[in-house]
Design an enzyme around this catalytic site. Structure first.
Site, short mmCIF file in Angstrom:
data_model
loop_
_atom_site.label_atom_id
_atom_site.label_comp_id
_atom_site.label_asym_id
_atom_site.label_seq_id
_atom_site.Cartn_x
_atom_site.Cartn_y
_atom_site.Cartn_z
N LYS A 13 0.83 -1.22 0.00
CA LYS A 13 0.00 0.00 0.00
C LYS A 13 0.86 1.27 0.00
O LYS A 13 0.58 2.20 -0.73
CB LYS A 13 -0.93 0.02 1.22
CG LYS A 13 -1.93 -1.13 1.26
CD LYS A 13 -2.98 -0.93 2.35
CE LYS A 13 -2.42 -0.84 3.76
NZ LYS A 13 -1.71 -2.04 4.22
N ARG A 87 -10.13 0.66 8.81
CA ARG A 87 -9.48 -0.60 9.15
C ARG A 87 -10.48 -1.62 9.70
O ARG A 87 -10.12 -2.75 9.97
CB ARG A 87 -8.46 -0.26 10.22
CG ARG A 87 -7.23 -1.05 10.38
CD ARG A 87 -6.21 -0.90 9.31
NE ARG A 87 -4.91 -1.35 9.75
CZ ARG A 87 -3.78 -0.75 9.42
NH1 ARG A 87 -3.79 0.32 8.67
NH2 ARG A 87 -2.65 -1.25 9.82
N ARG A 126 11.35 -6.50 5.57
CA ARG A 126 11.33 -5.05 5.28
C ARG A 126 12.29 -4.31 6.23
O ARG A 126 12.40 -4.64 7.40
CB ARG A 126 9.90 -4.54 5.50
CG ARG A 126 9.76 -3.04 5.32
CD ARG A 126 8.34 -2.65 5.05
NE ARG A 126 7.43 -2.84 6.18
CZ ARG A 126 6.12 -2.60 6.10
NH1 ARG A 126 5.58 -2.19 4.97
NH2 ARG A 126 5.36 -2.79 7.15
N ARG A 159 11.19 -1.93 11.46
CA ARG A 159 10.10 -1.33 12.22
C ARG A 159 9.79 -2.26 13.39
O ARG A 159 9.73 -3.47 13.21
CB ARG A 159 8.85 -1.22 11.33
CG ARG A 159 8.64 0.15 10.74
CD ARG A 159 7.57 0.13 9.68
NE ARG A 159 6.25 -0.27 10.16
CZ ARG A 159 5.14 -0.19 9.42
NH1 ARG A 159 5.20 0.27 8.19
NH2 ARG A 159 3.98 -0.59 9.89
N ARG A 170 -0.49 -8.59 13.58
CA ARG A 170 -1.11 -7.60 12.68
C ARG A 170 -1.88 -8.31 11.56
O ARG A 170 -2.94 -7.86 11.14
CB ARG A 170 -0.03 -6.69 12.08
CG ARG A 170 0.53 -5.71 13.10
CD ARG A 170 1.84 -5.12 12.64
NE ARG A 170 1.70 -4.29 11.46
CZ ARG A 170 2.67 -4.09 10.58
NH1 ARG A 170 3.85 -4.67 10.73
NH2 ARG A 170 2.47 -3.32 9.55
P1 AMP Z 1 0.23 0.54 8.86
O1 AMP Z 1 1.45 1.33 8.57
O2 AMP Z 1 -0.96 0.95 8.05
O3 AMP Z 1 0.48 -0.96 8.81
O4 AMP Z 1 -0.19 0.88 10.36
C1 AMP Z 1 0.68 0.62 11.44
C2 AMP Z 1 -0.10 0.58 12.74
O5 AMP Z 1 -0.74 1.83 12.97
C3 AMP Z 1 -1.22 -0.45 12.79
O6 AMP Z 1 -0.75 -1.76 13.11
C4 AMP Z 1 -2.09 0.15 13.89
O7 AMP Z 1 -1.53 -0.05 15.17
C5 AMP Z 1 -2.01 1.64 13.60
N1 AMP Z 1 -3.07 2.05 12.67
C6 AMP Z 1 -2.90 2.52 11.38
N2 AMP Z 1 -4.08 2.80 10.83
C7 AMP Z 1 -5.03 2.51 11.74
C8 AMP Z 1 -6.44 2.56 11.76
N3 AMP Z 1 -7.15 2.97 10.70
N4 AMP Z 1 -7.09 2.17 12.90
C9 AMP Z 1 -6.41 1.77 13.97
N5 AMP Z 1 -5.07 1.66 14.02
C10 AMP Z 1 -4.37 2.03 12.93
#
Ligand code: AMP
Length: 218
Positions: A13, A87, A126, A159, A170
């Protein structure tokens, strides 16, 4: 105009968003990126988010939704690409309500489909630059000098939430809470599915083929 990118963690993404937003002049709204920036700045929001992000859990819906509401300044005439939001179903419904109040709605949902095994492989391999946040992958996009960023030379790091245990968590959260959005948006008639297992270039090409005609029609 509102376009949503849905996909498992590791489905590409972030990579696709950069190409897409540069090409079609969209504002990129990545909730994950915003949380990471707030965490790095040790702001009140960042400290709160860290309790969830570092353990692979979702930040509470009200916190995320309020944050996104503040960034979606003009959904009617602006172009926004939402990456990582919504999400879950509650967030999708909150987004619809928010957009309806501002005279807008979700125009397109682009779903990057990827197997859990491939997502796990990509996440754990990554690496990101601690300086400029450029993304590398020790298997598919290794840096020229081991452990160093090609762009700024700073050290590459993993990360915290890409560690094996947290990545697994996740992916489970994704399957349970986020994946049901695919059916939700399919029922709304706005879903487009793409094979996230293809090369980044092939995925960008497929995304452009879907989006370009719709932009031209507006
Ligand atoms: P990502 O980079 O999109 O994988 O997001 C990393 C982390 O940020 C996720 O594992 C969540 O802890 C938090 N996060 C990102 N977007 C959301 C969302 N829409 N709702 C809740 N937590 C989020």
């Amino acid at each position: 105009m509102i376009v949503i990118l849905i996909g498992a963690p590791g489905s590409g993404k972030g990579t696709q968003s950069s190409v897409f937003c540069a090409r079609f002049a969209f504002t990129h709204l990545s909730t994950g990126d915003i949380f990471r920036a707030e965490m790095a700045a040790k702001s009140a929001l960042g400290l709160k988010a860290a309790e969830y992000v570092n353990h692979g859990k979702l930040v509470p819906d009200d916190v995320v939704t309020e944050m996104v509401a503040g960034k979606l300044v003009d959904p009617q005439s602006g172009r926004y690409l939402l990456d990582g939001f919504p999400r879950n179903l509650a967030q999708a419904q909150a987004l619809s309500g928010l957009l309806a109040k501002r005279g807008s709605g979700v125009d397109m949902v682009l779903f990057l489909d990827l197997t859990a095994a491939e997502a796990m492989k990509r996440l754990t391999s990554r690496r990101i630059c601690g300086g400029c946040a450029e993304v590398f992958n020790v298997l598919s996009r290794p840096p020229k000098a081991e452990g160093k960023c090609d762009k700024c030379g700073k050290d590459l790091v993993q990360r915290e939430d890409d560690s094996e245990a947290t990545a697994r968590k996740r992916l489970m959260v994704y399957e349970d809470l986020t994946r049901p959005l695919v059916a939700y948006y399919k029922a709304e008639g706005v879903l487009h599915e793409l094979d996230g297992g293809c090369s980044p270039e092939a995925v960008s090409g497929a995304l452009a083929e879907i989006v370009a005609p719709q932009l031209g029609a507006r």
